[in-house]
Design an enzyme around this catalytic site. Structure first.
Site, PDB file in Angstrom:
ATOM      1  N   ASP A   1      -8.618 -11.027 -23.151  1.00  0.00           N
ATOM      2  CA  ASP A   1      -8.641  -9.680 -23.695  1.00  0.00           C
ATOM      3  C   ASP A   1      -8.778  -8.736 -22.495  1.00  0.00           C
ATOM      4  O   ASP A   1      -9.206  -9.155 -21.425  1.00  0.00           O
ATOM      5  CB  ASP A   1      -9.839  -9.572 -24.642  1.00  0.00           C
ATOM      6  CG  ASP A   1     -10.191  -8.149 -24.974  1.00  0.00           C
ATOM      7  OD1 ASP A   1      -9.295  -7.430 -25.438  1.00  0.00           O
ATOM      8  OD2 ASP A   1     -11.351  -7.758 -24.782  1.00  0.00           O
TER       9      ASP A   1
ATOM     10  N   ASP B   1     -14.413 -10.234 -25.977  1.00  0.00           N
ATOM     11  CA  ASP B   1     -15.760  -9.694 -26.130  1.00  0.00           C
ATOM     12  C   ASP B   1     -15.918  -8.858 -27.387  1.00  0.00           C
ATOM     13  O   ASP B   1     -17.024  -8.622 -27.832  1.00  0.00           O
ATOM     14  CB  ASP B   1     -16.108  -8.816 -24.926  1.00  0.00           C
ATOM     15  CG  ASP B   1     -15.311  -7.517 -24.939  1.00  0.00           C
ATOM     16  OD1 ASP B   1     -14.098  -7.594 -25.181  1.00  0.00           O
ATOM     17  OD2 ASP B   1     -15.902  -6.449 -24.742  1.00  0.00           O
TER      18      ASP B   1
ATOM     19  N   ASP C   1     -11.712  -9.291 -31.332  1.00  0.00           N
ATOM     20  CA  ASP C   1     -11.310 -10.570 -30.753  1.00  0.00           C
ATOM     21  C   ASP C   1     -11.792 -11.764 -31.581  1.00  0.00           C
ATOM     22  O   ASP C   1     -11.331 -12.893 -31.366  1.00  0.00           O
ATOM     23  CB  ASP C   1     -11.877 -10.717 -29.331  1.00  0.00           C
ATOM     24  CG  ASP C   1     -11.376  -9.626 -28.409  1.00  0.00           C
ATOM     25  OD1 ASP C   1     -10.193  -9.264 -28.537  1.00  0.00           O
ATOM     26  OD2 ASP C   1     -12.166  -9.145 -27.584  1.00  0.00           O
TER      27      ASP C   1
HETATM   28  P1  ADP Z   1      -8.513  -4.354 -26.344  1.00  0.00           P
HETATM   29  O1  ADP Z   1      -7.511  -5.293 -26.939  1.00  0.00           O
HETATM   30  O2  ADP Z   1      -8.150  -3.975 -24.922  1.00  0.00           O
HETATM   31  O3  ADP Z   1      -9.917  -4.809 -26.456  1.00  0.00           O
HETATM   32  P2  ADP Z   1      -8.613  -2.702 -28.724  1.00  0.00           P
HETATM   33  O4  ADP Z   1      -7.769  -3.625 -29.536  1.00  0.00           O
HETATM   34  O5  ADP Z   1     -10.042  -2.610 -29.057  1.00  0.00           O
HETATM   35  O6  ADP Z   1      -8.409  -2.954 -27.144  1.00  0.00           O
HETATM   36  O7  ADP Z   1      -8.001  -1.245 -28.842  1.00  0.00           O
HETATM   37  C1  ADP Z   1      -6.638  -1.019 -28.597  1.00  0.00           C
HETATM   38  C2  ADP Z   1      -6.366   0.461 -28.444  1.00  0.00           C
HETATM   39  O8  ADP Z   1      -6.685   1.140 -29.660  1.00  0.00           O
HETATM   40  C3  ADP Z   1      -7.203   1.123 -27.385  1.00  0.00           C
HETATM   41  O9  ADP Z   1      -6.615   1.038 -26.110  1.00  0.00           O
HETATM   42  C4  ADP Z   1      -7.268   2.558 -27.881  1.00  0.00           C
HETATM   43  O10 ADP Z   1      -6.119   3.261 -27.502  1.00  0.00           O
HETATM   44  C5  ADP Z   1      -7.256   2.401 -29.400  1.00  0.00           C
HETATM   45  N1  ADP Z   1      -8.611   2.455 -29.946  1.00  0.00           N
HETATM   46  C6  ADP Z   1      -9.323   1.434 -30.476  1.00  0.00           C
HETATM   47  N2  ADP Z   1     -10.521   1.827 -30.901  1.00  0.00           N
HETATM   48  C7  ADP Z   1     -10.606   3.134 -30.604  1.00  0.00           C
HETATM   49  C8  ADP Z   1     -11.614   4.148 -30.760  1.00  0.00           C
HETATM   50  N3  ADP Z   1     -12.808   3.894 -31.287  1.00  0.00           N
HETATM   51  N4  ADP Z   1     -11.324   5.386 -30.330  1.00  0.00           N
HETATM   52  C9  ADP Z   1     -10.139   5.659 -29.775  1.00  0.00           C
HETATM   53  N5  ADP Z   1      -9.164   4.774 -29.595  1.00  0.00           N
HETATM   54  C10 ADP Z   1      -9.382   3.546 -30.002  1.00  0.00           C
HETATM   55 MG    MG Z   2     -12.167  -5.896 -25.882  1.00  0.00          MG
END
Ligand code: ADP
Ligand code: MG
Length: 560
Positions: free
Chosen positions: A247, A446, A450
């Site tokens: 991730d 994390d 995930d």
């Molecule tokens: P990763 O796979 O890197 O852990 P996430 O799946 O949690 O990332 O989130 C993917 C994208 O969705 C982020 O890069 C962001 O653009 C958007 N996003 C997710 N949660 C939020 C939030 N609470 N506020 C703003 N944007 C969010």
């Molecule tokens: Mg993450």
């Protein structure tokens, strides 16, 4: 005469068997030392604050077992925190390295969570006990390790299957030897002695030690290194993995993104827009959300209460603040919500090319701003990816973030394959696709998003600072929040499996060599026979070899 010899034989055999059992106990207590070391982290007493409501408060030291939920506990400078809870008075810095591996002390103020077994620095505070006894974080860790040590590795099924065939075969051989010796005219006593010798030398008791002792040592060594392996199966499987999926946010990156630029359509509304975004994000647990809130606070902007808060995992958040409908998230999320973001799109592209995450902000359905967040790659991440490659394992970056951002981060750490713009519910689907290709996949993550992917992967690995669900869903927890522990776990697994195979070899060596000898196969040519006592000694020797081999596992050193 003969009778005397039989008693001696019986006596010696019992001694050998007891010796084998003693070895087993020694091996177990060796492995148990890792758990003891963990439990010793907890201080024996707690300083209870009593009776504050009825006059001057008295403070008394009580055994930590007597602490109950709701008790108020004083922690003085340099003391260990006895149980988990939250600070109600005072402040201090706490060294949480034993739990998180983080060397820098963490500031604690009223309302902060404190974890049992961590060490208070110079301040003094009172906290309210919230989790005691078997519910504390430390007790949970101890339980995980204990469960892992008692669990069965798949390789043990092989050992079990072999012994299921081995035992009846041996009994047949012993019976056949008995009958043949009788048939060729030897005495019943001689035939019986040979029967017994075959049974004893073939006894696969070392087999029962081969896998469990190595598993106990392996998981114990892991626990000491801050690698919690939840079962023997995980210990075995992670060594066979050929693909590790990472991730991005919080796993490969530090997970504390900083607002580096606020790009607004209307420059004059900068502070107002940031305050709206932060008020909306205040309800979210996402690292990006926390950073937006942090950025607003550092500019001394006041947050407003929000209503109708709604999180869309992997996409963004939505809430009503001061009567405005506020959306923060990915461009595609905003577009799906009916916002036309094209006016700001071009500007956004400029940022994401530089490994930065662009959060899009819309107010009342209008594109309003881009919050450019920059998250640093974790120290040692590039080296860890390189070392995995060296072990024959390829790495993949799997993220919900924008493709360009993801590719920029991947190139920083040396990952060649990127799967980006994946919604949380699709993450586990991507893992499934990789598995369908015949790959053996470990997933390292994390976040809450995930968790399904961690479950789906052959081995799920959670980073210790992650969300509780991620830790629950994982097979391996890297307590120290260090990417390097991924390849260390692989090395530990391969080391433990090598030891198990050696153990199985030792366990069978004496038996297979000893059986024909004990059955008297060589007697007609060489005059060799195996006395039951010697057979017993050989049996004990195989246990000694196995246990020694396992205990010596404590010399394990990862490559870096
Ligand atoms: P990763 O796979 O890197 O852990 P996430 O799946 O949690 O990332 O989130 C993917 C994208 O969705 C982020 O890069 C962001 O653009 C958007 N996003 C997710 N949660 C939020 C939030 N609470 N506020 C703003 N944007 C969010
Ligand atoms: Mg993450």
């Amino acid at each position: 005469g003969g009778g005397h010899l039989y008693y001696e034989t019986a006596g010696l055999l019992i001694a050998f068997i007891l010796f084998g059992k003693t070895l087993e106990t020694i091996a177990k207590s060796r492995a148990g030392r890792a758990i003891e070391a963990l439990m010793e982290l907890q201080p024996p007493t707690a300083r209870l604050v009593r009776g504050a409501d009825y006059g001057p408060a008295t403070e008394i030291d009580v055994p930590v077992e007597e602490v109950e939920v709701g008790d108020l506990i004083r922690v003085r400078p340099g003391e260990k925190i006895p149980v988990d809870g939250s600070v109600v008075e005072g402040s201090s810095a706490v060294d949480e390295a034993m739990i998180t591996g983080e060397a820098i002390p963490v500031e604690k103020v009223v309302g902060s969570q404190v974890v049992g077994a961590t060490v208070n620095r110079t301040g003094s505070f009172i906290f309210k006990a919230e989790r005691v006894g078997t519910d504390t974080a430390l007790a949970r860790i101890v339980r995980l390790v204990e469960e892992a040590q008692g669990s069965k590795a798949p390789i043990q099924n092989l050992a079990d299957r072999v012994s299921a065939i081995f035992v009846p075969v041996v009994i047949c051989i012993a019976a056949a030897a008995f009958l043949i010796w009788l048939a060729v005219g030897s005495s019943a006593a001689t035939a019986l002695s040979i029967f017994v010798a075959v049974l004893i030398v073939a006894c696969p008791c070392a087999l029962g030690l081969a896998t469990p002792t190595a598993v106990m040592m392996g998981t114990g060594i892991g626990a000491k290194m801050g690698i919690l392996i939840k079962g023997a199966e995980a210990l075995q499987l992670i060594g066979d993995v050929d693909t590790v999926v990472f991730d991005k946010t919080g796993t490969l990156t530090v997970g504390r993104p900083e607002l580096v630029e606020l790009f607004c359509k209307d420059k004059a509304r900068e502070d107002e827009l940031l305050a709206l975004a932060a008020s909306c994000e205040a309800g979210s647990e996402h690292p990006l959300a926390e950073s937006v809130v942090g950025a607003a606070k550092s500019r001394n902007l006041a947050l407003s209460p929000s209503s109708d808060f709604q999180a869309y995992p992997g996409k963004g958040v939505e809430a009503t603040v001061k009567g405005h409908r506020v959306l923060v998230g990915t461009e595609s999320f905003l577009t799906a919500q009916g916002v036309d973001f094209t006016a700001l799109s071009a500007a956004k592209r400029n940022f994401v090319d530089r490994a930065m995450t662009a959060l899009c902000l819309a107010v009342d359905g209008e594109a309003a701003a881009i919050l450019v967040m920059s998250d640093t790659v974790k120290e040692g991440a590039a080296e860890a990816i390189w070392r995995l490659g060296h072990l024959g394992i390829s790495s993949i970056l799997l993220t919900g973030d924008n493709r360009r951002t993801a590719e920029a981060v991947a190139s920083q750490v040396g990952i060649k394959t990127v799967i980006a713009e994946v919604l949380p519910e699709e993450k586990d689907q991507r893992i499934q696709e990789l598995k369908a290709k015949g790959l053996k996949v470990a997933m390292v993550g994390d976040g809450i998003n995930d968790a399904p992917a961690l479950m789906r992967a052959d081995v799920g690995v959670a980073i210790g600072s992650g969300a509780d669900v991620a830790i629950e869903s994982a097979d391996v927890v890297l307590v120290h929040n260090d990417i390097a522990d991924v390849y260390r776990t692989v090395e530990l697994s391969r080391f433990a499996m090598r030891k198990i195979k050696q153990n199985l070899f030792w366990a069978f060596l004496y038996n297979t060599v000893g059986i024909p000898l004990a059955a008297g196969l060589f007697y007609p040519f060489t005059g060799w026979l195996l006395h039951p006592v010697v057979a017993g000694a050989a049996m004990a020797l195989s246990s000694v070899s196995v246990v020694t081999n396992s205990v010596l596992m404590k010399r394990f050193k990862p490559s870096a």
